[in-house]
Design a protein around this motif. Sequence first.
Motif, PDB file in Angstrom:
ATOM      1  N   THR A 202       0.878  -1.157   0.000  1.00 17.40           N
ATOM      2  CA  THR A 202       0.000   0.000   0.000  1.00 17.40           C
ATOM      3  C   THR A 202       0.924   1.218   0.000  1.00 17.40           C
ATOM      4  O   THR A 202       2.112   1.106   0.333  1.00 17.40           O
ATOM      5  N   PRO A 203       0.417   2.414  -0.369  1.00 16.91           N
ATOM      6  CA  PRO A 203       1.273   3.607  -0.340  1.00 16.91           C
ATOM      7  C   PRO A 203       1.921   3.846   1.010  1.00 16.91           C
ATOM      8  O   PRO A 203       3.104   4.197   1.093  1.00 16.91           O
ATOM      9  N   LEU A 204       1.172   3.642   2.097  1.00 22.58           N
ATOM     10  CA  LEU A 204       1.720   3.866   3.431  1.00 22.58           C
ATOM     11  C   LEU A 204       2.806   2.844   3.757  1.00 22.58           C
ATOM     12  O   LEU A 204       3.848   3.187   4.326  1.00 22.58           O
TER      13      LEU A 204
ATOM     14  N   LEU B 180       8.339  11.585   2.550  1.00 21.60           N
ATOM     15  CA  LEU B 180       6.919  11.813   2.296  1.00 21.60           C
ATOM     16  C   LEU B 180       6.651  11.355   0.871  1.00 21.60           C
ATOM     17  O   LEU B 180       7.116  11.978  -0.088  1.00 21.60           O
ATOM     18  N   LEU B 181       5.942  10.235   0.730  1.00 24.44           N
ATOM     19  CA  LEU B 181       5.714   9.625  -0.578  1.00 24.44           C
ATOM     20  C   LEU B 181       4.423  10.111  -1.206  1.00 24.44           C
ATOM     21  O   LEU B 181       3.382  10.146  -0.563  1.00 24.44           O
ATOM     22  N   MET B 182       4.519  10.488  -2.487  1.00 20.23           N
ATOM     23  CA  MET B 182       3.346  10.848  -3.274  1.00 20.23           C
ATOM     24  C   MET B 182       3.386  10.046  -4.567  1.00 20.23           C
ATOM     25  O   MET B 182       4.369  10.133  -5.316  1.00 20.23           O
ATOM     26  N   LEU B 183       2.333   9.260  -4.825  1.00 23.10           N
ATOM     27  CA  LEU B 183       2.268   8.469  -6.048  1.00 23.10           C
ATOM     28  C   LEU B 183       1.608   9.283  -7.154  1.00 23.10           C
ATOM     29  O   LEU B 183       0.624   9.987  -6.920  1.00 23.10           O
ATOM     30  N   THR B 184       2.150   9.197  -8.353  1.00 22.53           N
ATOM     31  CA  THR B 184       1.666  10.010  -9.465  1.00 22.53           C
ATOM     32  C   THR B 184       1.401   9.143 -10.698  1.00 22.53           C
ATOM     33  O   THR B 184       1.727   7.951 -10.722  1.00 22.53           O
TER      34      THR B 184
ATOM     35  N   SER C 285      -3.121   4.814   8.996  1.00 18.52           N
ATOM     36  CA  SER C 285      -3.885   5.059   7.770  1.00 18.52           C
ATOM     37  C   SER C 285      -3.687   6.491   7.289  1.00 18.52           C
ATOM     38  O   SER C 285      -3.669   7.431   8.078  1.00 18.52           O
ATOM     39  N   SER C 286      -3.527   6.646   5.967  1.00 23.05           N
ATOM     40  CA  SER C 286      -3.345   7.984   5.388  1.00 23.05           C
ATOM     41  C   SER C 286      -4.250   8.209   4.175  1.00 23.05           C
ATOM     42  O   SER C 286      -4.088   9.170   3.443  1.00 23.05           O
ATOM     43  N   SER C 287      -5.184   7.303   3.930  1.00 27.28           N
ATOM     44  CA  SER C 287      -6.019   7.373   2.725  1.00 27.28           C
ATOM     45  C   SER C 287      -7.044   8.494   2.791  1.00 27.28           C
ATOM     46  O   SER C 287      -7.453   8.934   3.867  1.00 27.28           O
ATOM     47  N   GLY C 288      -7.456   8.949   1.611  1.00 29.66           N
ATOM     48  CA  GLY C 288      -8.571   9.874   1.516  1.00 29.66           C
ATOM     49  C   GLY C 288      -9.868   9.113   1.716  1.00 29.66           C
ATOM     50  O   GLY C 288      -9.940   7.915   1.405  1.00 29.66           O
TER      51      GLY C 288
END
Length: 223
Positions: A4-6, A21-25, A123-126
């Motif tokens: 997962t992104p986290l 600090l990860l940001m997927l694009t 958890s960090s999801s929207g």
Amino acid sequence: MLYTPLQMQNKLKEISGKDILLMLTNNQQRMITIKESSQGTIALRAHKMFLYAQDDIIIALGKWIGGDNREKERIKDYINANTIHINSDPGKTRKTTLKPEGRYYNLATMADNINDRYLGGRSSSGITWGRKVTRRRPTTIRLGWYDPMRNIITLSQRLDRKDIPHYMVEYVLFHEMLHEVIGIEKRSSGRRDIHSKKFKLMEQTYPFYNEARLFEKKKWGGA
């Protein structure tokens, strides 16, 4: 396992020794962009193809971020081998406006509570409500789903009703947040396991698990 992104962010922190600090694009030109702030935090923008990467690639990426340039060619090879995941049509990338506040339930407040009480802030999801439910009864009913590509949890508006108890909405949200935090594991046979033994055990720590499952079965015929 599939990250997962986290989980990916935490793994990269561990390997690199850096605050990341990860940001997927879905950027079609730059697969990886790294910027370090004056405080030492690294803003890492990585293409979503890395969600499919195996452990060795994530480890190589972490080492490279940590300063080991010997891993650079390995990362390049992975990118070149996974160009299928690069979206050639920007119009296909659908932007989502998060709408967590419903008529009866505010999912943002509920998610914060779940994150603090049961998930240790992992958890960090929207969080958002889904589209308006049509009157036509579908053959299958999905009460919630997690999209790892966009790191967004969506709950069906079937749950945003006066006759749906708070614990039922909270249970479904908790279930989907577990998908984010635990990710997809693999069985000994190599098959993907979405609801692993670890997942089921954690799911049953929810205090109203039995009540929610019983309500779901009576209301929608859940297994």
